[in-house]
Design an enzyme around this catalytic site. Structure first.
Site, short mmCIF file in Angstrom:
data_model
loop_
_atom_site.label_atom_id
_atom_site.label_comp_id
_atom_site.label_asym_id
_atom_site.label_seq_id
_atom_site.Cartn_x
_atom_site.Cartn_y
_atom_site.Cartn_z
N CYS A 181 41.30 62.18 24.01
CA CYS A 181 41.82 61.76 22.71
C CYS A 181 41.79 62.92 21.71
O CYS A 181 41.01 63.86 21.85
CB CYS A 181 40.96 60.61 22.19
SG CYS A 181 41.57 59.86 20.67
N ASP A 200 40.67 62.76 18.86
CA ASP A 200 39.53 62.52 17.96
C ASP A 200 38.70 63.79 17.74
O ASP A 200 38.32 64.47 18.71
CB ASP A 200 38.65 61.42 18.56
CG ASP A 200 37.66 60.88 17.55
OD1 ASP A 200 37.80 59.71 17.16
OD2 ASP A 200 36.74 61.62 17.15
ZN ZN Z 1 40.21 58.21 20.23
#
Ligand code: ZN
Length: 215
Positions: A39, A41
């Site tokens: 991800c 993130d």
């Molecule tokens: Zn994520």
């Protein structure tokens, strides 16, 4: 931007000189053994959590660590994977989800991202995982639903990965391994999907003598 620029200067002045030879070796070539699909993130820092240096790991990142199946979209994810598998000859692909994933939260509550058309279209690739969670955990607390969704999404993306021609060919030839992991930000723990046993196991079990860790 100040902090970012100061970081670059610190890299140039302090880090780079210590590894000058390595960077010069890497200037015109790379041969990473692993492709990590994870991800976007900011709390997932691949080189830190895998303790690898420059040139060791090829990375494909997007919101929700999603891999559209072959034919669904011809985009950057498929191109990155094809490049890693065909040209760089990576030996293993790891799809790694993570705890508290905002994308997975949005999969559970698409109404929260209704104003974000690109995100809405993108996370639809996780619909399969969402359906599984709603079917198997209809009354589970929200936190458990999210945890299961994060795992199911990794499994769904592993299946999508198998539909990509370059991946399917190498899997059939036995020259590529694909793996599903999840990373817990709070504890630093990792779980790995055990295809043979059909369950998630702490990643440290793979490192034990009886484990199945490879190259
Ligand atoms: Zn994520």
């Amino acid at each position: 931007m100040k902090k970012l620029i100061e970081g670059v200067l610190r890299f140039q002045n302090e880090v780079y000189p210590q590894h000058r030879e390595l960077y010069q070796d890497l200037a015109t070539t790379q041969s990473p053994r692993w492709l990590l699909i994870t991800c976007s993130d900011s709390r997932v820092v691949p080189s830190l959590i895998a303790q690898v240096g420059p040139g060791e790991i090829f990375i494909c990142r997007n919101v929700g660590n999603i891999v559209p199946a072959h034919g669904e979209v011809s985009g950057g994810v498929a191109a990155t994977i094809e490049y890693a598998v065909q040209l760089l000859g990576v030996l293993h692909i790891v799809v790694c989800g993570h705890s508290d994933c905002g994308a997975m939260r949005a999969v559970l509550h698409p109404e929260n991202v209704a104003e974000l058309p690109a995100v809405t279209r993108w996370i639809a690739y996780a619909d399969r995982a969402r359906a599984v969670v709603l079917e198997t955990h209809p009354n589970a607390p929200e936190s458990q639903k999210l945890e299961v969704l994060i795992q199911e999404n990794v499994l769904a993306q592993l299946d999508n990965l198998r539909t990509l021609p370059s991946v399917a060919a190498k899997l059939r030839a036995g020259t590529l391994g694909i793996h599903g992991w999840t990373y817990d930000i709070q504890s630093g723990g990792f779980l790995a999907w055990d295809q043979d046993r059909g369950r998630w196991r702490p990643v440290q079990e793979l490192a034990e003598p009886s484990g199945d860790a490879a190259a």
